[in-house]
Every structure is written in structure tokens, then in C-alpha cells.
Design a protein around this motif. Sequence first.
Motif, short mmCIF file in Angstrom:
data_model
loop_
_atom_site.label_atom_id
_atom_site.label_comp_id
_atom_site.label_asym_id
_atom_site.label_seq_id
_atom_site.Cartn_x
_atom_site.Cartn_y
_atom_site.Cartn_z
N SER A 1 -94.21 51.95 -69.65
CA SER A 1 -96.01 51.82 -69.41
C SER A 1 -96.04 52.97 -68.42
O SER A 1 -95.41 53.46 -66.81
CB SER A 1 -95.86 50.65 -68.60
N TYR A 2 -96.24 53.89 -68.85
CA TYR A 2 -96.89 54.97 -67.31
C TYR A 2 -95.85 56.26 -67.72
O TYR A 2 -95.87 56.33 -66.05
CB TYR A 2 -98.23 54.77 -66.87
N GLN B 1 -99.59 58.75 -70.76
CA GLN B 1 -100.54 57.94 -69.56
C GLN B 1 -100.79 56.70 -70.59
O GLN B 1 -101.99 56.56 -70.71
CB GLN B 1 -102.02 58.94 -69.15
N ALA B 2 -100.12 56.23 -71.21
CA ALA B 2 -100.82 54.87 -71.80
C ALA B 2 -99.36 54.43 -72.03
O ALA B 2 -98.10 54.78 -71.72
CB ALA B 2 -100.89 55.72 -73.26
N THR B 3 -98.97 53.38 -72.61
CA THR B 3 -98.01 52.37 -72.89
C THR B 3 -97.33 52.40 -74.29
O THR B 3 -98.28 52.05 -75.78
CB THR B 3 -98.27 50.67 -72.05
N SER C 1 -102.20 47.04 -75.36
CA SER C 1 -102.36 46.46 -73.98
C SER C 1 -101.53 47.04 -73.22
O SER C 1 -99.71 47.48 -73.12
CB SER C 1 -102.41 45.58 -73.53
N ASP C 2 -101.64 47.66 -72.13
CA ASP C 2 -100.72 47.71 -70.90
C ASP C 2 -99.78 47.10 -70.74
O ASP C 2 -99.11 47.72 -70.01
CB ASP C 2 -101.65 48.43 -69.79
#
Length: 281
Positions: free
Chosen positions: A35-36, A84-86, A119-120
Motif C-alpha cells: 500500500s503506497y 501511489q496505489a495499493t 481498494s486501498d
Amino acid sequence: MINHNGDLTNNDTILKTTNRGFAYGDTLFETLKVSYGKVLFWEDHYFRLMASMRILRMDIPMNFTMEFLESQLLATIQANDLEQATTRVKLSVYRHAGGLYTPEDNGVGFIIQVWPLASDFYLFNDAAYEVDLFKDYYVSPSLLSTLKTNNKAINVVGSIYAQENTLDNCLLLNTNKHVVEALNGNIFLVKGNDIKTPPLEDGCLKGVMRKQVLDVIEKSPNYVLIEDHVSPFELQKSDELFITNVITGIQPVSKYRKKEFDNQVAKDIFQKVNTLIRLTS
């Protein structure tokens, strides 16, 4: 892009027919959630991978440190513009080609693949989720069954069975007819304040999310943790069932055959795991 032994490439046909993962299922893998830029539970994944490589008598390269492999994971994510994502990440480690059942070389290579997730965060899913037993084939109650290898025929056939019978998941039995796990995660049963899960000796996967949930339950004064054989007859007598894996987190089961379940304990454990993640971030 994928990462093949440290080389980032768009070539997804790099494996030869002599690859031992293809020829003999001689591959381990870790499924991770990132995650990120933060690899969740990375230490647990890393040590499970190292222990699994030792069990399969693979040579562990000197550069296979936590720092090196984490840097390779993050480099692959960055190469796919997903920092910048999961993401869902699969780290596969395979033995070098050569030999028949007996390898010519116990050295290893690796491949890293990444996919974006919708979903993050871990979200609690209380939608209808029905399971049943898969009884066509059985898991061996042995140490090898606890490893994440690509010998997953029972999971594939079980998933097809679930799809054909409009089920969301199936529960697997071992050769002693004990409930072992779900097709894609570990299983927990709730009865009053007792939370029960099969022991590793029964052949269940040594799941990373399983470990987090066990730690949360052991530290909670409200619950009693039991690791013991699970009979199929216990399923319908339980107040709740839930399944754990690192991608979904905790998935409550709403129905098993004619029995419908609550999810309050699963929700409480879910919140405690999310708190643990925030504290370690």
C-alpha cells in the motif's frame, strides 16, 4: 512490467519449458499486499519464504536479504507506475532448470509480478458469503502442505467446484477428515468466547494473516484461542466462521449449508488487525 532476477522487462514469455516450476511444480511464492510503497507484514512474509526454501532444500543466495528483496518489490511497483496505489504482488522463487525429479542445481531465480487493487485498505465485507465442504480430494496433513508452492491442483479443482455450485468458497478436508482451511485462506470458528483454528500439523497453510489474527486473539482478554482439530460437525454448531488472507484481510462467512452466521466477533478482530497495521505503519 515484471521483474525477472532483478531485470525489469515487458517480456512475459521468459520462462522456458525446462523451468522446474513448470515441469515439476518446484516453485514457492508469496502473495503480498503493498500500500503506497509499504509492504504489509513484510518481515513475516520474508521469514516464511526463507523457512520454506530451507524445507525444499533450495540454496538461499547471499543477496536474498530482507532489504534486497523489498527493494526489488518496490522497483517493480515503481516500474508499473503503481507507487501511489495499493497493489497485489506475487514473488515467485523457482529452482534452476536441470534434472528430472532430482535437480542438477539447487540455486534459484525469482519473478515478481504486480497488479493494482481496487481498494486501498482492508474493508469489512458483510455481504452474503456462502461456503460448503469440498470432498472430492483431500489435503495431506504434512509439513509440505503448509508451504505456498505452485502445487495447487486441489485449490484449482475446488474453485471450479465452487463456481459450478454458486458458492463463494469451499473448505478443504485433510485425509483424517478434519477441516483444514478454505481454498484461499485460513479458517476460524467462533463459539461464545472461544475462537478455534486448525493447527499447522493438520496441513493448513502457514498464513501470514493467520499469524496476525492469532496474535490479536492471544492479546485480547475477551477471547480464548484454541488451535486444534476441527470436525465438519463443528461448523454448523459455531456462532461465526471467518476466513483470513493478506489480500482480503478477514472475510466473514454468512452461510454454511442451512446454518446462517453472525459476524460481530469477525468485525471486532478485523478492527483490531487494522489498528495493528496503523501502529506498525
